[in-house]
Design an enzyme around this catalytic site. Structure first.
Site, PDB file in Angstrom:
ATOM      1  N   ARG A  18      23.344  -1.638   3.381  1.00 32.28           N
ATOM      2  CA  ARG A  18      24.245  -1.070   2.359  1.00 32.28           C
ATOM      3  C   ARG A  18      23.695  -1.225   0.948  1.00 32.28           C
ATOM      4  NH1 ARG A  18      29.850  -3.779   3.471  1.00 32.28           N
ATOM      5  NH2 ARG A  18      28.569  -5.365   4.488  1.00 32.28           N
ATOM      6  N   SER A 412      -8.888   2.176 -41.938  1.00 32.14           N
ATOM      7  CA  SER A 412      -8.051   2.946 -41.017  1.00 32.14           C
ATOM      8  C   SER A 412      -8.868   3.862 -40.115  1.00 32.14           C
ATOM      9  CB  SER A 412      -7.044   3.785 -41.808  1.00 32.14           C
ATOM     10  OG  SER A 412      -6.187   2.961 -42.552  1.00 32.14           O
TER      11      SER A 412
END
Length: 460
Positions: A18, A412
């Protein structure tokens, strides 16, 4: 605890159809831990090394999940019912030399040590041959019905499928909780008399009650009322309700200990996590595994942690994900930071928006504030990692390491192709692809020369 010897037998062989899952029912989780973990936690200090577990469906997965209990696993090759499980494990019970055997289903995660001890003490004090716990839940569901006589003495337990009101009368509402205490010497002669003459064709432990009563043994049942702590779990609904009850208890304990929990109704903390008084967390959040949050830490909303260590004064901003990582004193993570296994942030370092760190150590005061991936790296103290930086650690076959010295400035949109070393004090120009070693205090620029070409348009 009364002076007597007892062992514990955990029934964990069922599939749990179940639950609609391919994994054993006892491995379904509540707050990040299998339900069987909670049962063991309640039994460990009471029975120590005398804990036996009957496994069947998915036995190898259950054993792998709990290697510390390996010597106590008993295989039930065919799942023919709880009575058959007891018969299968009975030789282990006898070999333990214990006077009493405590039996519990592995799907009872809310049970606690106090209940176990009190039940055992009462059973031994009353000199019972067979004792069991009962509850009176709002819904009887599939629990076995307890039958008592007019003097309220126990007569039998009848499984729900076999209950006939014309024979037993209207149900009293009292049902079996599936927790027993058996006197080994008394029950020994009853096990062989169990049969499977019922609608399920299974052997039930509950039939021992009827056999013990017939044999004029001392049989008792302790009614624990509508105790959710003794409820077994058979469906996803019951699992969710039990998890909610457990979540509330853990958070309530934290609040009483001095942890600040904002929006506490939405905070989920696992049973192994440790949060010190003076820490502050905000729901919704999920803190699982052996996570440790030290005093003075701030954990904002929508944070997920598993097996994380967060040192004093650290701040974990919203929507961050931390797993098997260490965050040092006064560090900052996020928002939207991700620390994967092996990430270590030393004191005062910062991992900002959309930065991912994996198997890397960031030294004291390192800053990686935006849009960066740092994998398999060692980064020295004081280094600044510019937005868009990537340590390219994987060549398609192998992983390689990047070593960056102290006080380096990385521009960056830099790609550092491992294996490579960057010396202390070096500066890398934005947009560079670094493939060779950079010495101390050197400037590295590795990008194509800019060329401007006039555009051709309709007007030109």
């Amino acid at each position: 605890m009364t002076d007597f010897s007892a062992c514990a037998l955990v029934l964990a062989a069922g599939k749990g159809t179940r639950m609609y899952s391919d994994k054993p029912k006892v491995l379904r989780t509540l707050l990040g831990e299998p339900m069987l973990h909670y049962v063991y936690s309640a039994l460990d200090t009471v029975f120590e090394d005398k804990i036996y577990t009957v496994v069947g469906f998915g036995a190898e997965h259950v054993e792998a999940a709990f290697p510390d209990y390996k010597s106590g696993f008993v295989l039930q090759k065919e799942q023919l019912g709880t009575g058959h499980a007891l018969q299968t494990a009975w030789s282990s019970v006898q070999e333990s030399g214990c006077e009493y055997c405590f039996i519990i289903n592995g799907d009872t995660p809310l049970v606690n040590k106090v209940t176990v001890l009190d039940f055992l003490d009462a059973a031994v004090k009353d000199k019972t041959d067979l004792s069991f716990l009962t509850i009176t839940p709002d819904e009887e569901n599939q629990f076995g019905r307890v039958i008592r006589d007019k003097d309220l003495k126990v007569k039998a337990i009848v499984e729900a499928k076999d209950y006939d009101e014309s024979v037993y009368g209207p149900p009293s509402g009292e049902v079996n909780a599936g927790i027993y205490c058996l006197k080994v010497s008394a029950i020994d002669g009853l096990l062989s008399r169990l049969n499977n003459e019922n609608k399920s064709g299974e052997y039930y432990i509950t039939d021992l009650v009827d056999l013990a009563v017939e044999s004029e043994m001392n049989v008792t049942a302790v009614n624990c009322g509508n105790s959710i702590d003794l409820m077994g779990i058979n469906t996803p609904y019951e699992l969710s309700k039990a998890e909610s009850a457990l979540r509330f208890k853990i958070v309530d304990d934290l609040l009483r200990q001095g942890v600040v929990v904002h929006n506490c109704e939405c905070a989920a903390v696992g049973p192994k996590a440790e949060i010190a008084p003076g820490a502050e967390i905000t729901g919704p959040c999920e803190i699982f595994g052996k996570s440790v949050i030290s005093s003075g830490c701030l954990v904002e909303s929508n944070v997920f942690m598993r097996d994380a260590f967060i040192a004093e004064g650290a701040v974990i901003h919203s929507f961050s994900h931390i797993e098997k990582s260490e965050v040092g004193v006064g560090c900052s993570v996020g928002p939207y930071g991700r620390l994967r296994p092996g990430a270590v942030l030393e004191e005062g370092s910062k991992v900002g928006n959309f930065v991912e760190v994996k198997k890397s150590r960031l030294g004291k005061g390192v800053k990686a504030s935006h849009l960066t991936y740092l994998g398999d790296s060692e980064i020295g103290a004081g280094t600044n990692v510019g937005a868009g930086t990537i340590t390219c650690n994987y060549d398609g076959k192998n992983k390689f390491k990047t070593i960056i010295g102290e006080n380096v400035f990385i521009g960056s949109n830099t790609a550092i192709v491992a294996p490579v070393e960057v010396g202390a004090g070096a500066l890398i120009g934005a947009g560079s692809t670094i493939t060779k070693k950079i010495g101390e205090n050197e400037l590295a620029v590795a990008r194509g020369k800019q060329v401007n070409i006039r555009r051709h348009t309709e007007k030109s």
